[in-house]
Design a protein around this motif. Sequence first.
Motif, short mmCIF file in Angstrom:
data_model
loop_
_atom_site.label_atom_id
_atom_site.label_comp_id
_atom_site.label_asym_id
_atom_site.label_seq_id
_atom_site.Cartn_x
_atom_site.Cartn_y
_atom_site.Cartn_z
N ASP A 108 -18.57 -9.28 100.91
CA ASP A 108 -18.36 -10.31 99.88
C ASP A 108 -18.26 -11.70 100.50
O ASP A 108 -18.81 -12.66 99.96
CB ASP A 108 -17.10 -10.01 99.07
N SER A 166 -11.72 0.44 107.18
CA SER A 166 -11.58 0.93 105.81
C SER A 166 -12.73 0.43 104.92
O SER A 166 -13.38 -0.58 105.21
CB SER A 166 -10.26 0.46 105.22
N HIS A 167 -12.94 1.17 103.86
CA HIS A 167 -13.98 0.81 102.89
C HIS A 167 -13.65 -0.56 102.27
O HIS A 167 -14.54 -1.38 102.04
CB HIS A 167 -14.07 1.89 101.81
N ASP A 168 -12.37 -0.80 102.04
CA ASP A 168 -11.93 -2.08 101.46
C ASP A 168 -12.28 -3.25 102.38
O ASP A 168 -12.77 -4.28 101.92
CB ASP A 168 -10.41 -2.01 101.21
N LEU A 169 -12.04 -3.09 103.66
CA LEU A 169 -12.35 -4.15 104.62
C LEU A 169 -13.85 -4.40 104.66
O LEU A 169 -14.30 -5.55 104.68
CB LEU A 169 -11.85 -3.80 106.02
N ARG A 170 -14.63 -3.33 104.64
CA ARG A 170 -16.09 -3.46 104.64
C ARG A 170 -16.57 -4.26 103.43
O ARG A 170 -17.44 -5.12 103.54
CB ARG A 170 -16.76 -2.09 104.66
N GLU A 171 -15.98 -3.98 102.26
CA GLU A 171 -16.36 -4.72 101.05
C GLU A 171 -15.98 -6.19 101.16
O GLU A 171 -16.74 -7.07 100.76
CB GLU A 171 -15.69 -4.10 99.82
N LYS A 172 -14.80 -6.47 101.69
CA LYS A 172 -14.36 -7.86 101.85
C LYS A 172 -15.29 -8.63 102.78
O LYS A 172 -15.60 -9.80 102.54
CB LYS A 172 -12.93 -7.91 102.39
#
Length: 44
Positions: free
Chosen positions: A14, A5-11
């Motif tokens: 970060d 997911s895009h969210d996991l990629r961002e985490k």
Amino acid sequence: MKAYSHDLREKIMDAHIMEGVSVRKVAKRFRVATSFVAMLLKRL
């Protein structure tokens, strides 16, 4: 295999950039391949 997911990629990004965690430790924390983390960071 399911796409990450895009969210996991961002985490992941970060954790490496903001927290200063190594690529290997980020991969272990999020249970992904080190090559996947490296690929994400190359796209920056």
